[in-house]
Design a protein around this motif. Structure first.
Motif, PDB file in Angstrom:
ATOM      1  N   VAL A 189       0.554  -1.344   0.156  1.00 20.98           N
ATOM      2  CA  VAL A 189      -0.020  -0.071   0.383  1.00 20.98           C
ATOM      3  C   VAL A 189       0.369   0.901   0.054  1.00 20.98           C
ATOM      4  CG1 VAL A 189      -1.649   0.972   1.191  1.00 20.98           C
ATOM      5  CG2 VAL A 189      -1.338  -1.630   1.252  1.00 20.98           C
ATOM      6  N   THR A 190       0.976   2.309  -0.735  1.00 22.46           N
ATOM      7  CA  THR A 190       1.208   3.780  -0.247  1.00 22.46           C
ATOM      8  C   THR A 190       0.536   4.492  -0.938  1.00 22.46           C
ATOM      9  OG1 THR A 190       1.818   3.220  -3.603  1.00 22.46           O
ATOM     10  CG2 THR A 190       3.215   2.430  -1.761  1.00 22.46           C
ATOM     11  N   CYS A 191       0.835   5.535  -0.322  1.00 24.39           N
ATOM     12  CA  CYS A 191      -0.247   6.638  -0.175  1.00 24.39           C
ATOM     13  C   CYS A 191       0.876   8.299  -0.651  1.00 24.39           C
ATOM     14  CB  CYS A 191      -0.755   6.483   1.276  1.00 24.39           C
ATOM     15  SG  CYS A 191      -1.778   8.656   1.451  1.00 24.39           S
ATOM     16  N   ASN A 192       1.155   8.363  -1.533  1.00 24.32           N
ATOM     17  CA  ASN A 192       1.520   9.589  -1.661  1.00 24.32           C
ATOM     18  C   ASN A 192       0.524  11.150  -2.110  1.00 24.32           C
ATOM     19  OD1 ASN A 192       4.308   8.401  -1.615  1.00 24.32           O
ATOM     20  ND2 ASN A 192       3.459   7.824  -4.000  1.00 24.32           N
ATOM     21  N   ASN A 193      -0.247  11.312  -1.079  1.00 26.72           N
ATOM     22  CA  ASN A 193      -1.424  12.284  -1.106  1.00 26.72           C
ATOM     23  C   ASN A 193      -1.617  12.861  -0.127  1.00 26.72           C
ATOM     24  OD1 ASN A 193      -3.787  14.046  -1.632  1.00 26.72           O
ATOM     25  ND2 ASN A 193      -5.063  12.683  -2.378  1.00 26.72           N
ATOM     26  N   ALA A 194      -0.693  14.487  -0.045  1.00 27.59           N
ATOM     27  CA  ALA A 194      -1.220  15.053   1.658  1.00 27.59           C
ATOM     28  C   ALA A 194      -1.841  14.822   1.950  1.00 27.59           C
ATOM     29  CB  ALA A 194      -0.711  16.344   1.264  1.00 27.59           C
ATOM     30  N   SER A 195      -3.335  14.727   1.775  1.00 26.49           N
ATOM     31  CA  SER A 195      -5.113  14.811   1.844  1.00 26.49           C
ATOM     32  C   SER A 195      -5.051  13.510   2.466  1.00 26.49           C
ATOM     33  CB  SER A 195      -5.956  15.939   0.859  1.00 26.49           C
ATOM     34  OG  SER A 195      -5.856  14.651  -0.395  1.00 26.49           O
ATOM     35  N   ARG A 196      -4.341  12.082   1.915  1.00 23.85           N
ATOM     36  CA  ARG A 196      -4.702  11.099   2.664  1.00 23.85           C
ATOM     37  C   ARG A 196      -5.918  10.678   2.225  1.00 23.85           C
ATOM     38  NH1 ARG A 196      -0.345   9.476   4.524  1.00 23.85           N
ATOM     39  NH2 ARG A 196      -1.379   8.290   6.260  1.00 23.85           N
ATOM     40  N   ASN A 197      -6.402  11.117   0.726  1.00 24.75           N
ATOM     41  CA  ASN A 197      -7.658  10.490   0.359  1.00 24.75           C
ATOM     42  C   ASN A 197      -7.295   9.842  -0.528  1.00 24.75           C
ATOM     43  OD1 ASN A 197      -7.694  13.390  -1.184  1.00 24.75           O
ATOM     44  ND2 ASN A 197      -9.536  12.994  -1.704  1.00 24.75           N
ATOM     45  N   GLU A 198      -6.279   9.242  -1.066  1.00 25.92           N
ATOM     46  CA  GLU A 198      -5.629   8.849  -2.589  1.00 25.92           C
ATOM     47  C   GLU A 198      -4.917   7.654  -1.656  1.00 25.92           C
ATOM     48  OE1 GLU A 198      -4.467  10.557  -6.389  1.00 25.92           O
ATOM     49  OE2 GLU A 198      -6.047  12.135  -5.596  1.00 25.92           O
ATOM     50  N   PHE A 199      -5.188   6.457  -2.686  1.00 27.04           N
ATOM     51  CA  PHE A 199      -3.974   5.539  -2.175  1.00 27.04           C
ATOM     52  C   PHE A 199      -3.824   4.100  -3.292  1.00 27.04           C
ATOM     53  CE2 PHE A 199      -7.112   3.842   0.768  1.00 27.04           C
ATOM     54  CZ  PHE A 199      -7.097   2.258  -0.257  1.00 27.04           C
ATOM     55  N   SER A 200      -2.336   3.497  -3.142  1.00 33.32           N
ATOM     56  CA  SER A 200      -2.990   2.156  -4.024  1.00 33.32           C
ATOM     57  C   SER A 200      -1.662   1.518  -3.615  1.00 33.32           C
ATOM     58  CB  SER A 200      -1.480   3.293  -5.392  1.00 33.32           C
ATOM     59  OG  SER A 200      -1.810   4.358  -5.815  1.00 33.32           O
ATOM     60  N   LEU A 201      -2.194   0.753  -4.003  1.00 38.24           N
ATOM     61  CA  LEU A 201      -2.097  -1.262  -4.021  1.00 38.24           C
ATOM     62  C   LEU A 201      -1.026  -1.754  -5.280  1.00 38.24           C
ATOM     63  CD1 LEU A 201      -5.849  -2.501  -2.561  1.00 38.24           C
ATOM     64  CD2 LEU A 201      -4.389  -1.288  -1.379  1.00 38.24           C
ATOM     65  N   ILE A 202      -0.662  -2.298  -4.581  1.00 35.74           N
ATOM     66  CA  ILE A 202       0.555  -2.860  -5.396  1.00 35.74           C
ATOM     67  C   ILE A 202       0.079  -4.005  -5.490  1.00 35.74           C
ATOM     68  CG2 ILE A 202       3.077  -2.808  -6.587  1.00 35.74           C
ATOM     69  CD1 ILE A 202       1.937  -0.134  -6.402  1.00 35.74           C
ATOM     70  N   LEU A 203       0.313  -5.065  -6.517  1.00 35.75           N
ATOM     71  CA  LEU A 203       0.646  -5.964  -6.889  1.00 35.75           C
ATOM     72  C   LEU A 203       1.585  -6.951  -7.708  1.00 35.75           C
ATOM     73  CD1 LEU A 203      -2.772  -7.016  -8.409  1.00 35.75           C
ATOM     74  CD2 LEU A 203      -1.952  -6.585  -5.427  1.00 35.75           C
ATOM     75  N   ASP A 204       2.208  -7.379  -6.854  1.00 35.87           N
ATOM     76  CA  ASP A 204       3.934  -7.447  -7.622  1.00 35.87           C
ATOM     77  C   ASP A 204       3.144  -8.508  -8.243  1.00 35.87           C
ATOM     78  OD1 ASP A 204       5.240  -6.068  -6.844  1.00 35.87           O
ATOM     79  OD2 ASP A 204       5.330  -7.286  -4.476  1.00 35.87           O
ATOM     80  N   LYS A 205       2.712 -10.189  -8.112  1.00 40.26           N
ATOM     81  CA  LYS A 205       1.960 -10.883  -9.018  1.00 40.26           C
ATOM     82  C   LYS A 205       0.651 -10.503  -8.713  1.00 40.26           C
ATOM     83  CE  LYS A 205       1.528 -15.490  -7.483  1.00 40.26           C
ATOM     84  NZ  LYS A 205       1.661 -16.982  -6.746  1.00 40.26           N
ATOM     85  N   ASN A 206       0.275 -11.272  -9.693  1.00 38.83           N
ATOM     86  CA  ASN A 206      -1.230 -11.102 -10.065  1.00 38.83           C
ATOM     87  C   ASN A 206      -1.942 -11.909 -10.711  1.00 38.83           C
ATOM     88  OD1 ASN A 206      -4.018 -10.347 -10.453  1.00 38.83           O
ATOM     89  ND2 ASN A 206      -3.750  -8.580 -12.111  1.00 38.83           N
ATOM     90  N   PRO A 207      -2.999 -13.292  -9.559  1.00 40.95           N
ATOM     91  CA  PRO A 207      -3.018 -14.363  -9.552  1.00 40.95           C
ATOM     92  C   PRO A 207      -4.553 -14.441 -11.626  1.00 40.95           C
ATOM     93  CG  PRO A 207      -4.150 -13.463  -7.907  1.00 40.95           C
ATOM     94  CD  PRO A 207      -3.646 -12.563  -8.150  1.00 40.95           C
ATOM     95  N   LEU A 208      -5.193 -13.290 -11.400  1.00 40.88           N
ATOM     96  CA  LEU A 208      -6.092 -12.843 -12.452  1.00 40.88           C
ATOM     97  C   LEU A 208      -5.188 -13.630 -13.653  1.00 40.88           C
ATOM     98  CD1 LEU A 208      -9.097 -10.858 -11.134  1.00 40.88           C
ATOM     99  CD2 LEU A 208      -8.902 -13.023 -10.943  1.00 40.88           C
ATOM    100  N   ALA A 209      -4.366 -12.537 -13.591  1.00 41.27           N
ATOM    101  CA  ALA A 209      -3.989 -12.585 -15.291  1.00 41.27           C
ATOM    102  C   ALA A 209      -2.282 -13.807 -15.396  1.00 41.27           C
ATOM    103  CB  ALA A 209      -2.614 -11.312 -15.110  1.00 41.27           C
ATOM    104  N   GLU A 210      -2.220 -14.488 -14.774  1.00 39.66           N
ATOM    105  CA  GLU A 210      -1.730 -16.135 -14.775  1.00 39.66           C
ATOM    106  C   GLU A 210      -1.387 -16.444 -15.896  1.00 39.66           C
ATOM    107  OE1 GLU A 210      -0.906 -18.618 -11.515  1.00 39.66           O
ATOM    108  OE2 GLU A 210      -0.489 -17.139  -9.724  1.00 39.66           O
TER     109      GLU A 210
END
Length: 97
Positions: free
Chosen positions: A9-30
């Motif tokens: 989980v990453t959050c680079n937004n100053a207002s803290r209302n946005e974040f990202s989920l980073i998936l190193d491996k995506n089982p649906l795309a396997e």
């Protein structure tokens, strides 16, 4: 949890209302080797965005969920962006007794 992966989980937004989920491996795309010709705009794993959005609505949070990066389109990782919009009115969803 149901897919057997743990995103970063990453959050680079100053207002803290946005974040990202980073998936190193995506089982649906396997099992997808490459997108069909002429279908490069197809977002094969968009199902994940709908699942996340629906889960947030179940706890009365409205959010915009979209893919920012996709390994199927040549990106290094799969990244899902989530933007909090508002808290939904709980009274609207309560059952009448």
């Amino acid at each position: 949890m149901y897919l057997g992966i743990t995103p970063s989980v990453t959050c680079n937004n100053a207002s803290r209302n946005e974040f990202s989920l980073i998936l190193d491996k995506n089982p649906l795309a396997e099992f997808v080797e490459e997108l069909p010709a002429g279908r490069s705009s197809l977002c094969y794993c968009n199902l994940l965005c709908g699942v996340i959005r629906g889960a947030l609505e179940m706890v009365h949070l409205s959010a915009d969920v979209s893919f920012l990066q996709d390994r199927l389109k040549g990106d290094r990782v799969t990244e899902i962006g989530i933007t909090f919009l508002k808290k939904l009115d709980e009274k609207k969803y309560r059952r009448k007794k």
